[in-house]
Design a protein around this motif. Structure first.
Motif, PDB file in Angstrom:
ATOM      1  N   UNK A  15       0.835  -1.194   0.000  1.00 30.01           N
ATOM      2  CA  UNK A  15       0.000   0.000   0.000  1.00 30.01           C
ATOM      3  C   UNK A  15       0.878   1.256   0.000  1.00 30.01           C
ATOM      4  N   UNK A  16       1.941   1.229   0.788  1.00 33.12           N
ATOM      5  CA  UNK A  16       2.844   2.380   0.830  1.00 33.12           C
ATOM      6  C   UNK A  16       3.534   2.581  -0.512  1.00 33.12           C
ATOM      7  N   UNK A  17       3.976   1.486  -1.124  1.00 32.75           N
ATOM      8  CA  UNK A  17       4.688   1.591  -2.401  1.00 32.75           C
ATOM      9  C   UNK A  17       3.771   2.153  -3.486  1.00 32.75           C
ATOM     10  N   UNK A  18       2.487   1.853  -3.364  1.00 33.16           N
ATOM     11  CA  UNK A  18       1.539   2.296  -4.383  1.00 33.16           C
ATOM     12  C   UNK A  18       1.061   3.725  -4.137  1.00 33.16           C
ATOM     13  N   UNK A  19       0.798   4.061  -2.873  1.00 32.12           N
ATOM     14  CA  UNK A  19       0.127   5.335  -2.598  1.00 32.12           C
ATOM     15  C   UNK A  19       0.853   6.237  -1.597  1.00 32.12           C
ATOM     16  N   UNK A  20       1.856   5.730  -0.880  1.00 29.67           N
ATOM     17  CA  UNK A  20       2.472   6.513   0.187  1.00 29.67           C
ATOM     18  C   UNK A  20       3.499   7.514  -0.319  1.00 29.67           C
ATOM     19  N   UNK A  21       3.720   8.562   0.481  1.00 29.88           N
ATOM     20  CA  UNK A  21       4.738   9.561   0.157  1.00 29.88           C
ATOM     21  C   UNK A  21       5.777   9.669   1.275  1.00 29.88           C
ATOM     22  N   UNK A  22       5.379   9.265   2.471  1.00 31.96           N
ATOM     23  CA  UNK A  22       6.307   9.118   3.600  1.00 31.96           C
ATOM     24  C   UNK A  22       5.974   7.780   4.233  1.00 31.96           C
ATOM     25  N   UNK A  64      14.546  -0.991   3.255  1.00 30.96           N
ATOM     26  CA  UNK A  64      14.597   0.200   2.391  1.00 30.96           C
ATOM     27  C   UNK A  64      14.672  -0.215   0.920  1.00 30.96           C
ATOM     28  N   UNK A  65      15.598  -1.125   0.635  1.00 27.46           N
ATOM     29  CA  UNK A  65      15.773  -1.545  -0.760  1.00 27.46           C
ATOM     30  C   UNK A  65      14.530  -2.261  -1.279  1.00 27.46           C
ATOM     31  N   UNK A  66      13.934  -3.088  -0.425  1.00 27.84           N
ATOM     32  CA  UNK A  66      12.730  -3.812  -0.832  1.00 27.84           C
ATOM     33  C   UNK A  66      11.602  -2.835  -1.174  1.00 27.84           C
ATOM     34  N   UNK A  67      11.382  -1.861  -0.294  1.00 24.06           N
ATOM     35  CA  UNK A  67      10.256  -0.944  -0.517  1.00 24.06           C
ATOM     36  C   UNK A  67      10.526  -0.040  -1.722  1.00 24.06           C
ATOM     37  N   UNK A  68      11.755   0.446  -1.855  1.00 27.91           N
ATOM     38  CA  UNK A  68      12.056   1.311  -3.010  1.00 27.91           C
ATOM     39  C   UNK A  68      11.851   0.540  -4.321  1.00 27.91           C
ATOM     40  N   UNK A  69      12.203  -0.754  -4.317  1.00 33.41           N
ATOM     41  CA  UNK A  69      11.981  -1.566  -5.532  1.00 33.41           C
ATOM     42  C   UNK A  69      10.480  -1.692  -5.810  1.00 33.41           C
ATOM     43  N   UNK A  70       9.711  -1.835  -4.750  1.00 31.22           N
ATOM     44  CA  UNK A  70       8.249  -1.902  -4.940  1.00 31.22           C
ATOM     45  C   UNK A  70       7.718  -0.578  -5.504  1.00 31.22           C
ATOM     46  N   UNK A  71       8.241   0.528  -5.007  1.00 34.24           N
ATOM     47  CA  UNK A  71       7.805   1.844  -5.500  1.00 34.24           C
ATOM     48  C   UNK A  71       8.037   1.920  -7.010  1.00 34.24           C
ATOM     49  N   UNK A  72       9.219   1.492  -7.424  1.00 32.99           N
ATOM     50  CA  UNK A  72       9.556   1.529  -8.855  1.00 32.99           C
ATOM     51  C   UNK A  72       8.637   0.597  -9.632  1.00 32.99           C
ATOM     52  N   UNK A  73       8.361  -0.575  -9.054  1.00 33.66           N
ATOM     53  CA  UNK A  73       7.461  -1.514  -9.750  1.00 33.66           C
ATOM     54  C   UNK A  73       6.069  -0.916  -9.941  1.00 33.66           C
ATOM     55  N   UNK A  74       5.684  -0.002  -9.043  1.00 36.01           N
ATOM     56  CA  UNK A  74       4.382   0.658  -9.215  1.00 36.01           C
ATOM     57  C   UNK A  74       4.474   1.858 -10.153  1.00 36.01           C
ATOM     58  N   UNK A  75       5.617   1.988 -10.836  1.00 31.14           N
ATOM     59  CA  UNK A  75       5.728   3.052 -11.837  1.00 31.14           C
ATOM     60  C   UNK A  75       6.025   4.416 -11.256  1.00 31.14           C
ATOM     61  N   UNK A  76       6.526   4.449 -10.036  1.00 30.99           N
ATOM     62  CA  UNK A  76       6.813   5.735  -9.404  1.00 30.99           C
ATOM     63  C   UNK A  76       8.324   5.912  -9.257  1.00 30.99           C
ATOM     64  N   UNK A  77       8.761   7.167  -9.181  1.00 28.04           N
ATOM     65  CA  UNK A  77      10.180   7.446  -8.931  1.00 28.04           C
ATOM     66  C   UNK A  77      10.505   7.054  -7.489  1.00 28.04           C
TER      67      UNK A  77
END
Lengths: 448, 448
Positions: free
Chosen positions: A231-238, A253-266
Motif C-alpha cells: 500500500x505504501x509503495x503504491x500510494x504513500x509519500x512518507x 529500504x531496498x525492498x520498498x524502493x523496488x516496490x515503489x519503482x514496480x508501481x511506476x513511481x520514482x
C-alpha cells in the motif's frame, strides 16, 4: 561519506516523551497530552529547528483491559489529532502537520473533508498518516462486533484511499473563479463528481471544497507487513518504519524502493523515515543514566500493558517476568510490528521484564543516545548507508530531551550539510521535495 | 419596557453573508468560506462586540442536483466547522464556538472526542449544534442507500446524544492526578466506562480525555418539528428557531418552555434564540435599497436551487416563476422548516419568484432592517414580549453588514442595558448563564 540527499526530520510528538514513563521524568509536562501551551511550544521549537514536520500518532481507544495499568500512563489524556493540528496551524507557518487517522474507524467523506480543511487552513501543510488500527478495543467504541482481520483492513484501506483522493480531486485546480460580476463562483465543466461504487463505499461527491493547497495532503503510512509495504509503495509519500538494526533497515529500504519503482513511481516519491528514539545528554554515560532513571520510573503493570497493546491485545499478566519470553499466539494486531518485536526478543533471549523495558523505551524502534556529536554520527551512519531518507525523531522524554536535540544535535547535522538551515518553501510538499500531484484525469469513457 | 433578562447574541457566520447572492454584494469577500483571514477577522470583531458565540452551520453535501445553479453560489467552498473552530480558538479568548454536526452522518465516539478536544483547546468555549441532516444528497456521500426518515433520524439522534454525553462523563471531574511521584495519572475508581448497548450504537468507552472544561460542551439544536421540540426540551441548552411573526414566535416560545418544565428542567436551562437576518443602513430606505440590490444580484437558478434544498430536495425547475406556488409533495426533509416556509408563502399568495427571493434573503427567518435605532427597537420588541431569550444574528451581507451591526446596533442595545458590555467569565456556559453539568451518576444497580 555524506549521502548526497538531504536528511529529512520529523518530530514524533509524544507530549510527555516517547517512553511510557516519560511523564514522570524530572522536568516533564505530565499533562502534556491535554496541555495546549505545551503543544504550541514544542511545535514552535520544532519549526525553529527547521523540522520538516510535526507528527501526532493516534489510537481510537485506550488499552485499558487493565484499568490499573493504564492509570499509570498518560495514554488516556490526549487531544484528537486533527483538532489540535488545526490550532497549531495558527501559531506556526512552515512546519508540516501530520495527523494519524484510521481507515477502519472513519468515514472517507468526512475524513477527506477534514484533511482538506486543515490543508487550506494551514496554507498547504497537512499530512495524513494512514493506519488501519491495531487494537480490538477500537471496534468496541464503534459499534462493531469485532475488529476486522488484517487482510480485510488493508483491502478497505486501499478503497478508502481511492475515495479520499478522488474527493480531493473533485474540483480542477482552476475551477474556482469567485467572479462577483458574472455571478459564477466556479466553472461547472471543471467539476469531477466522484460517483464511486465500490465494495465497501459508495460515494457520490463532490467534496464541497476547492482542491487542497497541496493538491492532496501528503500521504503517510507506517505498515511494515507485506500488505502495508504494498500500500505504501503504491500510494504513500512518507513511510514511517520501526527498525533497530542497520542491515534489516537497509534490506527493508531496498525492498520498498523496488516496490515503489514496480508501481511506476520514482524512488524519491516515497521517503522512508525510521522512527528513532533519542536520548541526548552530555555524554554516553549520562544518557545511560537517563535511561536507567526511566527504567526505574516505569511501573511493571504499565510496561506489560504497553507491550500487550503493541503486539495486539495479548494478555501477558500470567507470564513470569524474569524468564525468557514464551511463544505467543498470533493475533489480528499489527502484523509487521508484532513479528519484528517478538523475533528480536527471542533472538536476544530477553525476559519479559527486559522486553517490556525495552519496548517501553523504543517500541522496537532504533535507540540513539549519547553526546550530541555521537547522536549525529549515528543518524548520519544509516543515511550514508542508504537505509533511510530521514528520521521521525521521538525524544524519550519531553521537553528537555527535545530541546537538547534541537539545540545541540540539529546544529551539528546542519554543519555537516545533512539537514536544512531554512525552509525551502511554504508547504509540507515543499519541505519534502514532493511535487504537487495533478488532479486525476477523468477516464475518457466516463466523460459525459 | 425592557425585559429583565439579558438578551443573548450569536453571530450566525455565513462567510459571504446570509443572502444567497451576498458574495456578489459590493465589499463582500467572495471566497469567504475558504478564507481563513476573513474567519479570524469576523470572529475577533464578534468578540470585540461581546457576542456570546460564533456559530457555523453545516451540511455534508452541496445541493448540486443542478450544478449550473450551485455554481452561482458559494456553498461549495467552505471549511469543515470543527476544524476551523479549533483554529479560531487560538485567536479569540472569550467568545463561544458553536459548530454544526449531524447525528445521522457521524459516529458518536469520534464526534464526542472532537468536541471534547475543542472544548479543552478553547478553554471551555465549545458548543455542538446537533442536526439530523435535511438532504438526501448527504446519504449519497456516506455509502447509504437512502436518507433515513424523519422519525428514524430523531430516534437515532436521541441515542447518539446519550452516547456522546455518556462519553464526556467517562472520567469524574477530579479523576486526573498526573502525580509524577506516585506514577498515578488518574484514579481508576473515578472512571465510568460507558458500556452502552443500544438499538443503533454499542459503545464501550471510556473516551480517552479528561472531562471537558465545561463538563459538557453546550448542546444546541434547531429542530422546529414535534420531534425536534421534544429533543430540545429534553437535552438542548440553546434552540435556534426560524420565525418571522411575533405571535407565532411567542406561541412557540411558550410551548417549548412548557416542554422544558415538563422534562423537569428550569425554563432558563434552554435559551430560545430565533435567527434574525439583519440589514443595517443609514435609514430604512437605504436598507431597502440594499435588499433590492441583493434581489438583483440573485440569479434565478441559484434562488430556485436554494429553495429546493431548503424544503428537502424538491425539483422546482418545472414550475412557472410568476404564478402562485402550487401544492408540493411532502418530503423527508426538515419537517419544521418546510411547513413554516410553505404555509407562510401560501398564506401570503407569493409567486415562486417572490418566494425564492424571500427565502434567499431569510430562509424563513425574521428580517430586521433599517437604521441602527430602528433595528434595536425591533430586537427589543420580541424580547420584551417574551418571545425569545436572544438572537442568532445573520447579516445579509458580510463583512459590511456585520460591521455596521457591531459598531452601531450593539452600542445602542448596550445603552438600553439589553446586551452585555463585557464577558462575565471565560466559558460559553458562563456567557449563557448555564451551570456546569455534573457528571451523570452511575446507576446504583450498574455499580460494580
Amino acid at each position: 561519506m555524506t549521502h548526497p540527499r538531504r536528511l529529512k526530520l520529523g518530530l514524533s510528538f509524544y507530549p510527555s516523551g516517547y517512553h511510557v514513563a516519560g511523564w514522570r521524568f524530572p522536568g516533564a509536562v505530565p499533562d502534556g497530552g491535554v496541555n495546549l501551551r505545551h503543544h504550541v511550544d514544542m511545535a514552535r521549537a520544532a519549526e525553529a529547528a527547521c523540522f520538516d514536520f510535526f507528527f501526532l500518532a493516534d489510537t481510537n481507544a485506550i488499552w485499558d483491559e487493565s484499568l490499573e495499568a493504564v492509570s499509570q500512563t498518560t495514554w488516556s489524556a490526549k487531544f484528537e489529532p486533527l483538532t489540535v493540528l488545526s490550532a497549531l496551524a495558527m501559531v506556526t507557518s512552515r512546519i508540516g502537520l501530520i495527523g494519524t487517522a484510521s481507515t477502519t474507524y472513519n468515514d472517507p467523506f468526512s475524513l477527506a473533508r477534514r484533511f482538506a480543511s486543515l490543508d487550506h487552513i494551514s496554507g498547504g501543510r497537512a499530512g495524513w498518516n494512514l493506519v488501519t488500527s491495531a487494537s480490538g478495543l477500537e471496534a468496541a467504541n464503534f459499534s462493531r462486533e469485532r475488529h476486522p482481520r488484517h487482510a480485510d483492513r488493508y483491502a478497505l484501506a486501499r478503497e478508502f484511499v481511492a475515495v479520499v483522493t478522488g474527493l480531493w480531486d473533485g474540483f480542477e485546480d482552476d475551477a474556482y473563479l469567485f467572479d462577483q460580476a458574472s455571478g459564477v463562483c466556479f466553472d461547472p465543466a471543471k467539476v469531477r463528481r466522484l460517483d464511486h461504487q465500490g465494495e465497501a463505499f459508495q460515494v457520490r461527491g463532490p467534496l464541497h471544497l476547492p482542491r487542497p493547497v497541496q493538491g492532496r495532503p501528503v500521504m503517510v503510512q507506517a505498515g511494515l507487513s507485506e500488505a502495508g509495504r504494498e500500500l505504501a509503495a503504491e500510494t504513500g509519500e512518507v513511510l514511517f518504519t520501526a527498525q533497530s538494526e542497520l542491515p534489516v533497515a537497509k534490506a527493508f529500504y531496498d525492498d520498498v524502493k523496488a516496490r515503489v519503482v514496480r508501481h511506476g513511481r520514482a524512488p524519491e516519491a516515497l521517503s522512508i523515515m525510521p522512527g528513532v528514539v533519542t536520548v541526548v545528554a552530555g555524554s554516553r554515560a549520562e544518557a545511560e543514566d537517563e535511561i536507567a532513571t526511566l527504567d526505574r520510573l516505569l511501573l511493571p503493570a504499565a510496561g506489560l500493558a504497553f507491550l500487550s497493546g503493541l503486539i495486539g491485545d495479548t494478555d501477558l499478566s500470567a507470564f513470569p517476568l524474569d524468564q525468557p519470553l514464551p511463544p505467543l499466539p498470533a493475533t489480528e494486531g499489527p502484523k509487521g510490528r508484532q513479528s519484528f518485536v517478538l523475533a528480536a526478543a527471542q533472538r536476544q533471549g530477553l525476559t519479559l521484564r527486559q522486553l517490556y523495558r525495552s519496548i517501553a523505551l523504543t517500541s522496537g524502534h532504533r535507540l540513539v543516545y549519547g553526546a550530541p556529536v555521537d547522536v549525529a554520527d549515528q543518524l548520519e551512519e544509516w543515511h550514508a548507508a542508504g537505509a533511510c531518507d530521514g528520521y521521525n525523531i521521538a525524544p524519550a522524554h519531553m521537553p528537555g530531551g527535545f530541546e537538547r536535540f534541537a539545540s545541540q544535535v540539529v546544529p551539528e547535522l546542519q554543519r555537516r550539510g545533512l539537514v536544512q538551515r531554512a525552509y525551502a518553501g511554504t508547504t509540507l510538499r515543499d519541505n519534502l521535495g514532493l511535487a504537487r500531484p495533478p488532479a486525476r484525469r477523468r477516464a475518457p469513457e466516463a466523460a459525459p
